[in-house]
Design an enzyme around this catalytic site. Structure first.
Site, mmCIF file in Angstrom:
data_model
loop_
_atom_site.group_PDB
_atom_site.id
_atom_site.type_symbol
_atom_site.label_atom_id
_atom_site.label_comp_id
_atom_site.label_asym_id
_atom_site.label_seq_id
_atom_site.Cartn_x
_atom_site.Cartn_y
_atom_site.Cartn_z
ATOM 1 N N ASP A 10 0.877 -1.165 0.000
ATOM 2 C CA ASP A 10 0.000 0.000 0.000
ATOM 3 C C ASP A 10 0.924 1.228 0.000
ATOM 4 O O ASP A 10 2.134 1.099 0.217
ATOM 5 C CB ASP A 10 -0.883 -0.040 1.244
ATOM 6 N N MET A 11 0.379 2.418 -0.228
ATOM 7 C CA MET A 11 1.230 3.603 -0.253
ATOM 8 C C MET A 11 1.108 4.430 1.031
ATOM 9 O O MET A 11 2.047 4.509 1.813
ATOM 10 C CB MET A 11 0.901 4.497 -1.462
#
Length: 233
Positions: A10-11
């Site tokens: 995920d970022m």
């Protein structure tokens, strides 16, 4: 026994520790719009979902059209970028970890509920895009987290079966998306305490606490991927 072949990240909250800034941007928007919602508490539940979906719930008592929600999301994005402009930095240990993962032949993907412009704001400014074989955004899937699509599509584009992947997530919805995609999940406790997650493979505060070798050991010793908990999504 499946062997580890790919890492999928995920970022927000994983590559960068930006969730408090995200919450601040939402709170400023809510204040401007006269909405009485606690953004921090809202993000504890919905972090990882596309901004328009988070806003749809926040504005439940003042229903908005899809076009209005997108406009509000754009306003929130502007606030977020303004607040975060001078503070963009990778989570401690991230670059060393990504370089080490590359060196041992692991494929690396990004699966996020953000759009391309937001991704560029982070990946390109921090020179992180070079590490990722595949980048999947909200525009590449039909349903965002907690649905499996984001991570299932990322694995597919990487050419790796789900049982050979590990997800890195800081959000409860993202953890559920990992399990729905039949993948193990490492919880990055940058925002939430590890006890809030359902059944992560590992809990880390940042990437100074992890090496690819340790991750591989934990992965190979793990049992079946946990079944998603419907009460959490």
């Amino acid at each position: 026994m499946p062997n580890l072949q790919a890492l999928i990240f995920d970022m927000d909250g994983v590559l960068i520790d930006n969730t408090p800034v995200q919450a601040r941007a939402f709170q400023l928007l809510f204040r401007d719009q006269g909405v009485q919602v606690d953004a921090t508490q809202l993000l504890r539940r919905l972090n990882g979902a596309p901004a328009s979906e988070i806003l749809e719930e926040a504005f439940a008592e003042k229903p908005q059209t899809a076009k209005q929600l997108e406009a509000l999301a754009s306003q929130r994005e502007f606030l977020y970028r303004t607040l975060y402009w001078d503070d963009r930095r990778a989570l401690p240990g991230l670059v060393d970890f990504l370089e080490a993962a590359r060196a041992v032949g692991l494929k690396i993907g990004l699966g996020t509920g953000s759009g391309q412009e937001t991704i560029g704001y982070i990946l390109d400014d921090l020179n992180l895009r070079r590490f990722f074989d595949v980048v999947i955004t909200k525009d590449d899937v039909d349903k965002g987290k907690p649905h499996a699509d984001t991570y299932a599509v990322t694995a597919q584009k990487l050419g790796v079966k789900p049982e050979h992947c590990v997800i890195f997530e800081d959000a409860l919805l993202g953890e559920q998306a990992a399990y729905r995609a039949h993948m193990h999940c490492v919880a990055v406790a940058s925002t939430l305490p590890g006890r809030d997650f359902q059944a992560p493979l590992l809990v880390i505060r940042d990437f100074t606490e992890l090496t690819p070798a340790r991750l591989r050991e934990e992965f190979e010793a793990a049992g079946a991927v946990p079944k998603p908990d419907k009460s959490r999504a």
